[in-house]
Scaffold this motif. Structure first.
Motif, PDB file in Angstrom:
ATOM      1  N   GLY A 294      69.939   1.380  35.933  1.00  0.00           N
ATOM      2  CA  GLY A 294      70.634   1.846  34.745  1.00  0.00           C
ATOM      3  C   GLY A 294      71.976   2.464  35.073  1.00  0.00           C
ATOM      4  N   LEU A 295      72.857   2.493  34.053  1.00  0.00           N
ATOM      5  CA  LEU A 295      74.144   3.175  34.161  1.00  0.00           C
ATOM      6  C   LEU A 295      73.981   4.575  33.586  1.00  0.00           C
ATOM      7  CD1 LEU A 295      76.556   0.328  32.977  1.00  0.00           C
ATOM      8  CD2 LEU A 295      75.777   0.852  35.304  1.00  0.00           C
ATOM      9  N   VAL A 296      74.324   5.563  34.363  1.00  0.00           N
ATOM     10  CA  VAL A 296      74.199   6.951  33.935  1.00  0.00           C
ATOM     11  C   VAL A 296      75.552   7.417  33.402  1.00  0.00           C
ATOM     12  CG1 VAL A 296      73.623   9.301  34.643  1.00  0.00           C
ATOM     13  CG2 VAL A 296      72.401   7.350  35.651  1.00  0.00           C
ATOM     14  N   LEU A 297      75.605   7.653  32.102  1.00  0.00           N
ATOM     15  CA  LEU A 297      76.865   7.954  31.420  1.00  0.00           C
ATOM     16  C   LEU A 297      76.907   9.435  31.072  1.00  0.00           C
ATOM     17  CD1 LEU A 297      76.796   4.831  29.081  1.00  0.00           C
ATOM     18  CD2 LEU A 297      77.799   5.043  31.366  1.00  0.00           C
TER      19      LEU A 297
ATOM     20  N   THR B 182      66.902   8.786  39.529  1.00  0.00           N
ATOM     21  CA  THR B 182      66.335   8.528  38.219  1.00  0.00           C
ATOM     22  C   THR B 182      66.787   9.634  37.268  1.00  0.00           C
ATOM     23  OG1 THR B 182      64.324   9.806  38.714  1.00  0.00           O
ATOM     24  CG2 THR B 182      64.275   7.449  39.210  1.00  0.00           C
ATOM     25  N   GLY B 183      66.574   9.405  35.977  1.00  0.00           N
ATOM     26  CA  GLY B 183      66.797  10.460  35.004  1.00  0.00           C
ATOM     27  C   GLY B 183      68.167  10.475  34.362  1.00  0.00           C
ATOM     28  N   PRO B 184      68.408  11.465  33.513  1.00  0.00           N
ATOM     29  CA  PRO B 184      69.652  11.555  32.737  1.00  0.00           C
ATOM     30  C   PRO B 184      70.806  12.055  33.575  1.00  0.00           C
ATOM     31  CG  PRO B 184      68.291  13.475  32.324  1.00  0.00           C
ATOM     32  CD  PRO B 184      67.477  12.569  33.212  1.00  0.00           C
ATOM     33  N   PRO B 185      72.008  12.069  32.974  1.00  0.00           N
ATOM     34  CA  PRO B 185      73.168  12.610  33.689  1.00  0.00           C
ATOM     35  C   PRO B 185      73.017  14.114  33.919  1.00  0.00           C
ATOM     36  CG  PRO B 185      73.741  12.129  31.410  1.00  0.00           C
ATOM     37  CD  PRO B 185      72.375  11.549  31.640  1.00  0.00           C
TER      38      PRO B 185
ATOM     39  N   ILE C 214      80.418  14.450  23.047  1.00  0.00           N
ATOM     40  CA  ILE C 214      80.517  13.151  23.720  1.00  0.00           C
ATOM     41  C   ILE C 214      79.100  12.622  23.960  1.00  0.00           C
ATOM     42  CG2 ILE C 214      81.300  11.930  25.795  1.00  0.00           C
ATOM     43  CD1 ILE C 214      83.382  14.195  26.145  1.00  0.00           C
ATOM     44  N   TRP C 215      78.876  11.349  23.595  1.00  0.00           N
ATOM     45  CA  TRP C 215      77.544  10.781  23.846  1.00  0.00           C
ATOM     46  C   TRP C 215      77.313  10.674  25.343  1.00  0.00           C
ATOM     47  CZ3 TRP C 215      74.916   7.093  26.457  1.00  0.00           C
ATOM     48  CH2 TRP C 215      73.600   6.825  26.036  1.00  0.00           C
ATOM     49  N   ALA C 216      76.121  11.033  25.765  1.00  0.00           N
ATOM     50  CA  ALA C 216      75.746  10.936  27.166  1.00  0.00           C
ATOM     51  C   ALA C 216      74.297  10.453  27.248  1.00  0.00           C
ATOM     52  CB  ALA C 216      75.899  12.284  27.863  1.00  0.00           C
ATOM     53  N   GLY C 217      73.995   9.762  28.311  1.00  0.00           N
ATOM     54  CA  GLY C 217      72.638   9.241  28.477  1.00  0.00           C
ATOM     55  C   GLY C 217      72.612   8.139  29.513  1.00  0.00           C
ATOM     56  N   VAL C 218      71.610   7.288  29.406  1.00  0.00           N
ATOM     57  CA  VAL C 218      71.406   6.204  30.368  1.00  0.00           C
ATOM     58  C   VAL C 218      71.363   4.868  29.634  1.00  0.00           C
ATOM     59  CG1 VAL C 218      69.841   5.217  32.080  1.00  0.00           C
ATOM     60  CG2 VAL C 218      70.147   7.703  31.951  1.00  0.00           C
ATOM     61  N   LEU C 219      72.084   3.890  30.159  1.00  0.00           N
ATOM     62  CA  LEU C 219      71.994   2.515  29.671  1.00  0.00           C
ATOM     63  C   LEU C 219      71.095   1.759  30.643  1.00  0.00           C
ATOM     64  CD1 LEU C 219      72.955   0.311  27.682  1.00  0.00           C
ATOM     65  CD2 LEU C 219      74.831  -0.152  29.278  1.00  0.00           C
ATOM     66  N   PRO C 220      69.823   1.542  30.290  1.00  0.00           N
ATOM     67  CA  PRO C 220      68.908   0.867  31.222  1.00  0.00           C
ATOM     68  C   PRO C 220      69.340  -0.580  31.470  1.00  0.00           C
ATOM     69  CG  PRO C 220      67.691   2.019  29.494  1.00  0.00           C
ATOM     70  CD  PRO C 220      69.129   1.982  29.070  1.00  0.00           C
ATOM     71  N   LEU C 221      69.141  -1.039  32.700  1.00  0.00           N
ATOM     72  CA  LEU C 221      69.460  -2.408  33.078  1.00  0.00           C
ATOM     73  C   LEU C 221      68.220  -3.042  33.704  1.00  0.00           C
ATOM     74  CD1 LEU C 221      72.940  -1.898  34.820  1.00  0.00           C
ATOM     75  CD2 LEU C 221      72.516  -2.597  32.452  1.00  0.00           C
ATOM     76  N   ARG C 222      68.066  -4.342  33.505  1.00  0.00           N
ATOM     77  CA  ARG C 222      66.990  -5.070  34.160  1.00  0.00           C
ATOM     78  C   ARG C 222      67.410  -6.520  34.317  1.00  0.00           C
ATOM     79  NH1 ARG C 222      63.748  -8.271  30.901  1.00  0.00           N
ATOM     80  NH2 ARG C 222      64.163  -8.134  28.649  1.00  0.00           N
TER      81      ARG C 222
END
Length: 219
Positions: A90-93, A168-171, A182-190
């Motif tokens: 995932g991308l941690v934003l 793992t986990g959030p920013p 500002i939106w922050a979170g994780v964009l999961p990738l697979r």
């Protein structure tokens, strides 16, 4: 291979050591999920790295290619190698540019290689590699001829040291930045497969085999 007893000198994680994992089961799980490894050696004082498909067979990483491959010839001669495998989850934003990151699972290992000389051992290794990438494929295809096997170099790298690093986990922003709008979170990738694309020269009456129509990357 390193276990929960602790890392080797070369595989001890020094940067962000809280992300280090030395458990053998976790390391093997990451290796078994990856599809591509990066194999690196130093020859004549010059380092170089090449991406390769691989399969883990017990305590070994097995790679293959043409006998003319400089890298494979060096591995077969016993040159020590460093191999890396990375899975991006995932991308941690974050709220700040500084704290953007990725969730990932990565393994770094060191070992030395030896060629598989026995034709049956080579064939078995190629079968395991094929089945790992596309389970069910080996039973449908033409297997390598004796001449093709002779043109192929298969090298088994004995894993001497290995460690994993996982995020793992959030920013994790600076405390004062959590109040920013500002939106922050994780964009999961697979990894996911699209619909198979037939060879233009394929006979129209040959259907997509089940093992491809329902292919899913093994987790």
């Amino acid at each position: 291979m390193e276990t929960t007893e602790g890392p080797g000198r070369r595989t001890k994680v020094r940067r962000l050591p809280q992300r280090a994992v030395y458990d053998r089961a976790v390391i093997e799980q990451i290796l078994d999920e990856g599809l591509v490894c990066h194999v690196g050696i130093v020859e004549d004082g010059q380092p170089f790295i090449i991406p390769m498909t691989y399969v883990r067979i017990g305590e070994q990483i097995v790679v293959h290619g043409a006998k003319a491959s400089r890298l494979l010839r060096s591995l077969a001669a016993g040159v020590e190698t460093c191999i890396g495998v990375t899975l991006v989850d995932g991308l941690v934003l974050a709220r700040s540019a500084f704290h953007h990151s990725m969730n990932y699972r990565a393994v770094v290992l060191f070992g030395t290689g030896a060629p598989l000389e026995d034709p049956q051992a080579k064939l078995d290794a190629l079968r395991l590699l094929t089945e790992r990438l596309t389970p069910g494929r080996w039973a449908l295809i033409r297997t390598p001829t004796e001449r093709e096997l002779q043109q192929t170099l298969v090298v088994a790298v004995a894993i001497q040291e290995a460690s994993a690093k996982i995020r793992t986990g959030p920013p994790k922003d600076d405390e004062e930045d959590y109040a920013l709008p500002i939106w922050a979170g994780v964009l999961p990738l697979r990894m996911a497969a699209s619909a198979p694309v037939a060879d233009p020269r394929l006979a129209p009456d040959i259907a997509v085999p089940t093992h491809l129509a329902h292919w899913e990357k093994r987790q």
